[in-house]
Design a protein around this motif. Sequence first.
Motif, PDB file in Angstrom:
ATOM      1  N   THR A   3     -87.170 -45.577  44.264  1.00  0.00           N
ATOM      2  CA  THR A   3     -87.179 -45.402  42.810  1.00  0.00           C
ATOM      3  C   THR A   3     -88.585 -45.080  42.316  1.00  0.00           C
ATOM      4  O   THR A   3     -88.768 -44.209  41.458  1.00  0.00           O
ATOM      5  N   LEU A   4     -89.585 -45.772  42.859  1.00  0.00           N
ATOM      6  CA  LEU A   4     -90.960 -45.483  42.456  1.00  0.00           C
ATOM      7  C   LEU A   4     -91.374 -44.095  42.915  1.00  0.00           C
ATOM      8  O   LEU A   4     -92.061 -43.365  42.189  1.00  0.00           O
ATOM      9  N   GLN A   5     -90.980 -43.698  44.126  1.00  0.00           N
ATOM     10  CA  GLN A   5     -91.315 -42.356  44.604  1.00  0.00           C
ATOM     11  C   GLN A   5     -90.679 -41.294  43.718  1.00  0.00           C
ATOM     12  O   GLN A   5     -91.288 -40.246  43.441  1.00  0.00           O
ATOM     13  N   ALA A   6     -89.460 -41.540  43.247  1.00  0.00           N
ATOM     14  CA  ALA A   6     -88.816 -40.605  42.322  1.00  0.00           C
ATOM     15  C   ALA A   6     -89.603 -40.504  41.023  1.00  0.00           C
ATOM     16  O   ALA A   6     -89.752 -39.420  40.451  1.00  0.00           O
ATOM     17  N   ALA A   7     -90.130 -41.641  40.549  1.00  0.00           N
ATOM     18  CA  ALA A   7     -90.953 -41.636  39.331  1.00  0.00           C
ATOM     19  C   ALA A   7     -92.259 -40.888  39.554  1.00  0.00           C
ATOM     20  O   ALA A   7     -92.726 -40.152  38.673  1.00  0.00           O
ATOM     21  N   ILE A   8     -92.860 -41.064  40.738  1.00  0.00           N
ATOM     22  CA  ILE A   8     -94.101 -40.344  41.054  1.00  0.00           C
ATOM     23  C   ILE A   8     -93.852 -38.842  41.080  1.00  0.00           C
ATOM     24  O   ILE A   8     -94.617 -38.053  40.513  1.00  0.00           O
ATOM     25  N   SER A   9     -92.761 -38.417  41.709  1.00  0.00           N
ATOM     26  CA  SER A   9     -92.415 -36.995  41.760  1.00  0.00           C
ATOM     27  C   SER A   9     -92.168 -36.451  40.362  1.00  0.00           C
ATOM     28  O   SER A   9     -92.598 -35.333  40.021  1.00  0.00           O
ATOM     29  N   ALA A  10     -91.477 -37.234  39.537  1.00  0.00           N
ATOM     30  CA  ALA A  10     -91.209 -36.810  38.163  1.00  0.00           C
ATOM     31  C   ALA A  10     -92.497 -36.686  37.362  1.00  0.00           C
ATOM     32  O   ALA A  10     -92.682 -35.730  36.603  1.00  0.00           O
ATOM     33  N   ALA A  11     -93.405 -37.643  37.534  1.00  0.00           N
ATOM     34  CA  ALA A  11     -94.674 -37.624  36.793  1.00  0.00           C
ATOM     35  C   ALA A  11     -95.513 -36.406  37.185  1.00  0.00           C
ATOM     36  O   ALA A  11     -96.102 -35.739  36.323  1.00  0.00           O
ATOM     37  N   GLN A  12     -95.553 -36.121  38.463  1.00  0.00           N
ATOM     38  CA  GLN A  12     -96.321 -34.956  38.919  1.00  0.00           C
ATOM     39  C   GLN A  12     -95.746 -33.666  38.363  1.00  0.00           C
ATOM     40  O   GLN A  12     -96.485 -32.786  37.899  1.00  0.00           O
ATOM     41  N   ALA A  13     -94.421 -33.544  38.360  1.00  0.00           N
ATOM     42  CA  ALA A  13     -93.780 -32.331  37.852  1.00  0.00           C
ATOM     43  C   ALA A  13     -93.943 -32.198  36.340  1.00  0.00           C
ATOM     44  O   ALA A  13     -93.977 -31.091  35.804  1.00  0.00           O
ATOM     45  N   ALA A  14     -94.046 -33.340  35.648  1.00  0.00           N
ATOM     46  CA  ALA A  14     -94.183 -33.337  34.190  1.00  0.00           C
ATOM     47  C   ALA A  14     -95.629 -33.212  33.744  1.00  0.00           C
ATOM     48  O   ALA A  14     -95.896 -33.164  32.538  1.00  0.00           O
ATOM     49  N   GLY A  15     -96.564 -33.187  34.692  1.00  0.00           N
ATOM     50  CA  GLY A  15     -97.970 -33.140  34.327  1.00  0.00           C
ATOM     51  C   GLY A  15     -98.508 -34.470  33.858  1.00  0.00           C
ATOM     52  O   GLY A  15     -99.556 -34.539  33.208  1.00  0.00           O
ATOM     53  N   ALA A  16     -97.787 -35.551  34.196  1.00  0.00           N
ATOM     54  CA  ALA A  16     -98.208 -36.892  33.780  1.00  0.00           C
ATOM     55  C   ALA A  16     -98.802 -37.683  34.932  1.00  0.00           C
ATOM     56  O   ALA A  16     -99.129 -38.857  34.766  1.00  0.00           O
ATOM     57  N   GLY A  17     -98.922 -37.061  36.110  1.00  0.00           N
ATOM     58  CA  GLY A  17     -99.480 -37.765  37.257  1.00  0.00           C
ATOM     59  C   GLY A  17    -100.885 -38.258  36.988  1.00  0.00           C
ATOM     60  O   GLY A  17    -101.755 -37.491  36.599  1.00  0.00           O
ATOM     61  N   GLY A  18    -101.098 -39.534  37.172  1.00  0.00           N
ATOM     62  CA  GLY A  18    -102.413 -40.126  36.926  1.00  0.00           C
ATOM     63  C   GLY A  18    -102.628 -40.554  35.492  1.00  0.00           C
ATOM     64  O   GLY A  18    -103.490 -41.390  35.214  1.00  0.00           O
ATOM     65  N   LYS A  19    -101.858 -39.996  34.559  1.00  0.00           N
ATOM     66  CA  LYS A  19    -102.025 -40.356  33.148  1.00  0.00           C
ATOM     67  C   LYS A  19    -101.180 -41.571  32.778  1.00  0.00           C
ATOM     68  O   LYS A  19    -101.573 -42.387  31.938  1.00  0.00           O
ATOM     69  N   THR A  20     -99.993 -41.644  33.352  1.00  0.00           N
ATOM     70  CA  THR A  20     -99.048 -42.711  33.042  1.00  0.00           C
ATOM     71  C   THR A  20     -99.055 -43.754  34.156  1.00  0.00           C
ATOM     72  O   THR A  20     -99.004 -43.410  35.333  1.00  0.00           O
ATOM     73  N   LEU A  21     -99.121 -45.007  33.792  1.00  0.00           N
ATOM     74  CA  LEU A  21     -99.025 -46.106  34.749  1.00  0.00           C
ATOM     75  C   LEU A  21     -97.586 -46.176  35.239  1.00  0.00           C
ATOM     76  O   LEU A  21     -96.660 -46.326  34.430  1.00  0.00           O
ATOM     77  N   LEU A  22     -97.369 -46.040  36.540  1.00  0.00           N
ATOM     78  CA  LEU A  22     -96.023 -46.057  37.116  1.00  0.00           C
ATOM     79  C   LEU A  22     -95.803 -47.383  37.821  1.00  0.00           C
ATOM     80  O   LEU A  22     -96.550 -47.740  38.741  1.00  0.00           O
ATOM     81  N   VAL A  23     -94.777 -48.107  37.402  1.00  0.00           N
ATOM     82  CA  VAL A  23     -94.601 -49.508  37.790  1.00  0.00           C
ATOM     83  C   VAL A  23     -93.187 -49.732  38.324  1.00  0.00           C
ATOM     84  O   VAL A  23     -92.211 -49.251  37.732  1.00  0.00           O
ATOM     85  N   ALA A  24     -93.071 -50.466  39.427  1.00  0.00           N
ATOM     86  CA  ALA A  24     -91.762 -50.784  40.005  1.00  0.00           C
ATOM     87  C   ALA A  24     -91.662 -52.286  40.258  1.00  0.00           C
ATOM     88  O   ALA A  24     -92.314 -52.806  41.170  1.00  0.00           O
TER      89      ALA A  24
END
Length: 363
Positions: A86-107
């Motif tokens: 689930t976290l890896q899916a969120a990381i992939s989504a963030a990178q595709a959305a241009g939010a990688g590194g900007k949004t804290l991703l938490v599982a």
Amino acid sequence: MMESANAEHCSANRVTLRRLLCSAVAAMLFTSQPLHAEPMLEHIATPFRVATAAGDVTYFVAHEHSAQPRTALVVMHGHPRDAAKTLQAAISAAQAAGAGGKTLLVAPLFQVPEKLAARCHSAGLPQPQDGDALWRCGSWIEGDLDNSGKTGSFNAMDNLLADLKRRWPSLQSITVAGFSAGAQFVQHYVGFAHPPNAVRLRYVVADPGSWLYFDNLRPQPANGGSCGSETTCRFRWQTLNAGQCPRASQWKYGLEALPAHLQRTADAARQRYAAADITYLAAAEDTGTAPGAYYRILDKSCAAQLQGPYRLQRALAYADYDRRYLAPDKPHRLTIVPGCGHNVACVFPAPAARRALFPINAD
């Protein structure tokens, strides 16, 4: 001469058949293996622990993030506690959305005793430690108390969100998203949440197996049978027959027999739910009995079946219920995610879902 030619022809056929057979066996072996191994949580994230009345709950923060993030996405695992996937899916989504590194991703990870873990285990999970709060495999989904009876899973999420704000004071907005059983958790949590001060809370509910209804109305397709889109689905709403399915209006499907430890009345929970910022996601192919819909693990109790036959139709019905009865002045949006079945690795990174998970960065 003819016999020699026939022999050569037969020999060639045998070679061809052998090659085809070997290729088929190789393909079967290949497709029986996961295309992408589920990552170890520690390899993609840093663990943090937050105290509750029952012990600690661990949550994992993806390695890449801003020192002063303004937004956070908290993604709830499903019944197999697939927090890494689930976290890896969120990381992939963030990178595709241009939010990688900007949004804290938490599982978060709700731990269960080792003797129960085989029933709800995924690869890459750490073992529970001394001092951890423990639940049963499915009890955390509906806000139940931990195994020692000291704290509910909703209280644990409250503590986790407060801990995020304490560690990262720059946070202004937190989105709590869940898929499958994680979506059940999120949808039930909305009406009972106690968010930290000075933080805007958003919710994304993706492909739950069943829904929390706030009264005794249930859907009947007006056009008969199954339906697959908002444009083709029309519903009639009927009051439950109390003797038909007694559990249909009880918690977790309804608000009767509401657990006392949730400490909120049914009316108050409904009001908070109606006013909350919620987006519903439904995978377009999460329907029928095809393998990608994982029908075998779908809740088929009478209480769930009264909500619809499959996840997609249950979501379409609930969105209609929301528009008509819950929040008619400001209904919560349903987004259909094309090309996906019941798979968080497909749903979360999809363009349609990214706009819900990262509304600022998705476009």
